[in-house]
Write a protein that holds these residues in place. Structure first.
Motif, PDB file in Angstrom:
ATOM      1  N   ILE A 241      -7.771  -8.969  13.908  1.00  0.00           N
ATOM      2  CA  ILE A 241      -7.580  -8.077  15.045  1.00  0.00           C
ATOM      3  C   ILE A 241      -6.106  -7.941  15.391  1.00  0.00           C
ATOM      4  O   ILE A 241      -5.676  -6.931  15.960  1.00  0.00           O
ATOM      5  CB  ILE A 241      -8.379  -8.588  16.266  1.00  0.00           C
ATOM      6  N   THR A 242      -5.308  -8.934  15.023  1.00  0.00           N
ATOM      7  CA  THR A 242      -3.880  -8.913  15.329  1.00  0.00           C
ATOM      8  C   THR A 242      -3.064  -8.153  14.296  1.00  0.00           C
ATOM      9  O   THR A 242      -1.851  -8.009  14.459  1.00  0.00           O
ATOM     10  CB  THR A 242      -3.338 -10.354  15.409  1.00  0.00           C
ATOM     11  N   ALA A 257       0.141  -3.429  10.764  1.00  0.00           N
ATOM     12  CA  ALA A 257       0.883  -3.603  12.012  1.00  0.00           C
ATOM     13  C   ALA A 257       0.580  -5.012  12.510  1.00  0.00           C
ATOM     14  O   ALA A 257      -0.415  -5.230  13.216  1.00  0.00           O
ATOM     15  CB  ALA A 257       0.461  -2.559  13.039  1.00  0.00           C
ATOM     16  N   ASP A 258       1.398  -5.967  12.127  1.00  0.00           N
ATOM     17  CA  ASP A 258       1.125  -7.368  12.435  1.00  0.00           C
ATOM     18  C   ASP A 258       1.721  -7.720  13.792  1.00  0.00           C
ATOM     19  O   ASP A 258       2.927  -7.953  13.920  1.00  0.00           O
ATOM     20  CB  ASP A 258       1.707  -8.263  11.338  1.00  0.00           C
ATOM     21  N   ALA A 285      -8.564   1.995  17.050  1.00  0.00           N
ATOM     22  CA  ALA A 285      -9.965   1.903  16.632  1.00  0.00           C
ATOM     23  C   ALA A 285     -10.265   0.566  15.970  1.00  0.00           C
ATOM     24  O   ALA A 285     -11.343  -0.015  16.156  1.00  0.00           O
ATOM     25  CB  ALA A 285     -10.307   3.054  15.688  1.00  0.00           C
ATOM     26  N   GLN A 286      -9.317   0.045  15.190  1.00  0.00           N
ATOM     27  CA  GLN A 286      -9.552  -1.236  14.517  1.00  0.00           C
ATOM     28  C   GLN A 286      -9.579  -2.391  15.518  1.00  0.00           C
ATOM     29  O   GLN A 286     -10.379  -3.329  15.379  1.00  0.00           O
ATOM     30  CB  GLN A 286      -8.476  -1.479  13.457  1.00  0.00           C
ATOM     31  N   VAL A 287      -8.697  -2.332  16.529  1.00  0.00           N
ATOM     32  CA  VAL A 287      -8.710  -3.380  17.558  1.00  0.00           C
ATOM     33  C   VAL A 287     -10.035  -3.346  18.323  1.00  0.00           C
ATOM     34  O   VAL A 287     -10.651  -4.386  18.596  1.00  0.00           O
ATOM     35  CB  VAL A 287      -7.520  -3.212  18.516  1.00  0.00           C
ATOM     36  N   LEU A 288     -10.515  -2.148  18.666  1.00  0.00           N
ATOM     37  CA  LEU A 288     -11.792  -2.019  19.365  1.00  0.00           C
ATOM     38  C   LEU A 288     -12.940  -2.529  18.494  1.00  0.00           C
ATOM     39  O   LEU A 288     -13.839  -3.223  18.977  1.00  0.00           O
ATOM     40  CB  LEU A 288     -12.043  -0.557  19.733  1.00  0.00           C
ATOM     41  N   ASN A 289     -12.915  -2.186  17.206  1.00  0.00           N
ATOM     42  CA  ASN A 289     -13.983  -2.575  16.291  1.00  0.00           C
ATOM     43  C   ASN A 289     -14.109  -4.086  16.167  1.00  0.00           C
ATOM     44  O   ASN A 289     -15.200  -4.614  15.932  1.00  0.00           O
ATOM     45  CB  ASN A 289     -13.720  -1.954  14.917  1.00  0.00           C
ATOM     46  N   LYS A 290     -13.006  -4.802  16.371  1.00  0.00           N
ATOM     47  CA  LYS A 290     -13.016  -6.254  16.208  1.00  0.00           C
ATOM     48  C   LYS A 290     -13.079  -6.987  17.546  1.00  0.00           C
ATOM     49  O   LYS A 290     -12.752  -8.178  17.629  1.00  0.00           O
ATOM     50  CB  LYS A 290     -11.793  -6.692  15.395  1.00  0.00           C
ATOM     51  N   ILE A 360      -5.148  -3.658  24.015  1.00  0.00           N
ATOM     52  CA  ILE A 360      -4.143  -2.784  23.410  1.00  0.00           C
ATOM     53  C   ILE A 360      -3.925  -1.618  24.359  1.00  0.00           C
ATOM     54  O   ILE A 360      -4.872  -0.934  24.775  1.00  0.00           O
ATOM     55  CB  ILE A 360      -4.564  -2.314  22.004  1.00  0.00           C
ATOM     56  N   VAL A 361      -2.675  -1.440  24.772  1.00  0.00           N
ATOM     57  CA  VAL A 361      -2.302  -0.393  25.722  1.00  0.00           C
ATOM     58  C   VAL A 361      -1.659   0.738  24.929  1.00  0.00           C
ATOM     59  O   VAL A 361      -0.627   0.550  24.280  1.00  0.00           O
ATOM     60  CB  VAL A 361      -1.315  -0.924  26.778  1.00  0.00           C
TER      61      VAL A 361
END
Length: 478
Positions: A241-242, A257-258, A285-290, A360-361
């Motif tokens: 997620i990070t 994007a680490d 979307a990836q942050v939300l998915n995880k 995530i903002v």
């Protein structure tokens, strides 16, 4: 058959004796013999500066010179001495061991024909490659390095066929002994090679130690024209997620994007229509998915319509909503900071502390958003309230303290000024910077440490991911 061979041999011998007789009268027998066997010109004049074991780099005199004189003298001596011994052996063997000699000559002829056909096939296959790539480079770079045009390109240039489509293909330029490896000279060589061979951001290694100086270019295959979800799904499934996947870079390498290793916050700067919304959607979307949550600040109202109605998204579409959301974010950052302070171990590690889900903002059009927040605050603030908008201060606090409390900010702006970000220190917290369709002025402001500036691409979804002083050309996942 044998009679015809004898006649041909006799005629050839007479012609050779006539030529040698004239040359012997002019130069003497022993000097002529030595020059012949040692690969020297028969008149004793040096045509080039070739050494015994080094190829020529310069022509001597004004008269035209064939490629033969550019070969190392040892090579010429081997050809002449070997040919002379072969001719003498044939002349001795024909009258004494005719059958064996004819068999040997036939075998040599078969080998020679085979080698000729092989060389012909190679040259035919390489004809377009040499004409399109090698010879233009030979003439352009040869002029810059003072390498004579008569030199064989293959003697100092190694350009593999199909290099442009082969990841890791090695292109080698052998440099003349007199090459002065200054900064300007190196740049000139790199520019000519990249221009003539169509290379973009190759890996360049200058090997200047020892007698044979050279420079090696390792080809990096450009990113694909488009990267869809189907092609990236496996990579996305494996990411943390990070570190959401951004896209595919040169050579098919994934680019992330680490937020832990590279930078806690990201800045996206791109011209109109360059794909800002697609880039941010890919990350959010990836942050939300995880399991993360998103706070989307979008006073344009329609930049991220895909996220409307999702349970883990707060979508703010006007300045009043954005103001209230940032005040909530400020309180959340303060609460998480207290939790981290209470639960951190002796090393300051908060991995075991439950700080809540990652936030995530996404701040769309941040320049305009900050200006409108400031204007909105002037209309609602009381007499005793501070002049600076608390919402703007909250955004600055998130930039300074977000890493420790699992809050990451992604700011979108065509050119993010230090004033908009809350000062140069706050902007420096955005160590990950993604640029597309940028100008030289924008590049110099945002990533001045990366130079020379790579050419801006008009290809949709093509960006430069800049972090730690390196720019990585990337095709964003669509």
């Amino acid at each position: 058959m044998s009679r015809a061979i004898w006649v041909a041999g006799g005629v050839l011998a007479v012609l050779v004796l006539i030529v040698l007789g004239e040359a012997r009268k002019r130069h003497g027998t022993l000097p002529l013999l030595w020059r012949w066997l040692s690969g020297h010109a028969l008149d004793g004049a040096h045509r080039t500066d070739a050494g015994w074991f080094s190829a020529a780099e310069n022509k001597l005199g004004a008269r035209p010179v064939s490629r033969w004189h550019y070969l190392p003298r040892a090579h010429r001596a081997a050809w002449r001495t070997g040919g002379t011994l072969a001719a003498l052996g044939a002349a001795w063997g024909l009258p004494t061991h005719q059958a064996d000699t004819l068999h040997a000559l036939g075998a040599v002829a078969v080998v020679a024909v085979g080698l000729g056909l092989w060389q012909g096939w190679r040259r035919t296959r390489a004809f377009r490659h040499v004409r399109t790539h090698v010879r233009p480079l030979h003439h352009a770079l040869g002029a810059a390095l003072s390498i004579p045009a008569a030199t064989r390109p293959a003697a100092w240039l190694d350009v593999p066929i199909g290099y442009a489509k082969t990841q890791g293909a090695l292109i080698t330029v052998h440099l003349p002994k007199r090459f002065a490896p200054g900064g300007d000279a190196r740049r000139a060589v790199e520019q000519v090679v990249c221009a003539k061979l169509g290379l973009v951001a190759p890996s360049v290694a200058w090997l200047l130690e020892g007698a044979k100086q050279r420079v090696e270019f390792t080809v990096q295959i450009p990113p694909p024209g488009k990267v869809g979800l189907a092609a990236a799904r496996m990579l996305i499934a494996e990411t943390a997620i990070t570190a959401p996947l951004l896209g595919i870079g040169r050579g098919g390498r994934p680019v992330y994007a680490d937020f832990d290793a590279d930078s806690p916050h990201a800045l996206i700067s791109a011209g109109s229509g360059a794909g800002k919304s697609v880039t941010t959607r890919t990350m959010v979307a990836q942050v939300l998915n995880k399991g993360g949550v998103a706070l989307i600040l979008d006073f344009k109202r329609f930049s991220q319509t895909w996220a409307r109605g999702l349970p883990n998204v707060r979508y703010c579409k006007d300045i009043a909503q954005i103001h209230e959301a940032l005040l909530w974010l400020s309180a959340e950052v303060d609460a998480r900071t207290r939790l981290a302070d209470d639960g951190a171990d002796d090393e300051g590690n908060t991995d075991g502390v439950d700080l809540g889900p990652r936030i995530i903002v996404l701040a769309e059009e941040m320049n305009a958003t900050v200006n409108r927040l400031a204007a909105y605050w002037r209309t609602i603030k009381g007499k005793d309230d501070p002049n600076i908008s608390p919402a703007i201060e909250a955004l600055g606090d998130a930039l300074f303290m977000g890493r420790a409390v699992r809050v990451n900010v992604v700011a979108v702006a065509q050119m993010l000024t230090a004033r908009t970000a809350g000062g140069p220190e706050a902007r420096e917290n955005m160590g990950l910077r993604i640029l597309a369709r940028y100008t030289m002025n924008n590049w110099r402001i945002l990533v001045p440490e990366i130079w020379p500036m790579p050419k801006s691409s008009k290809h949709k979804g093509r960006v430069q991911v800049c972090v730690g002083g390196d720019a990585t050309e990337t095709q964003i996942v669509f």
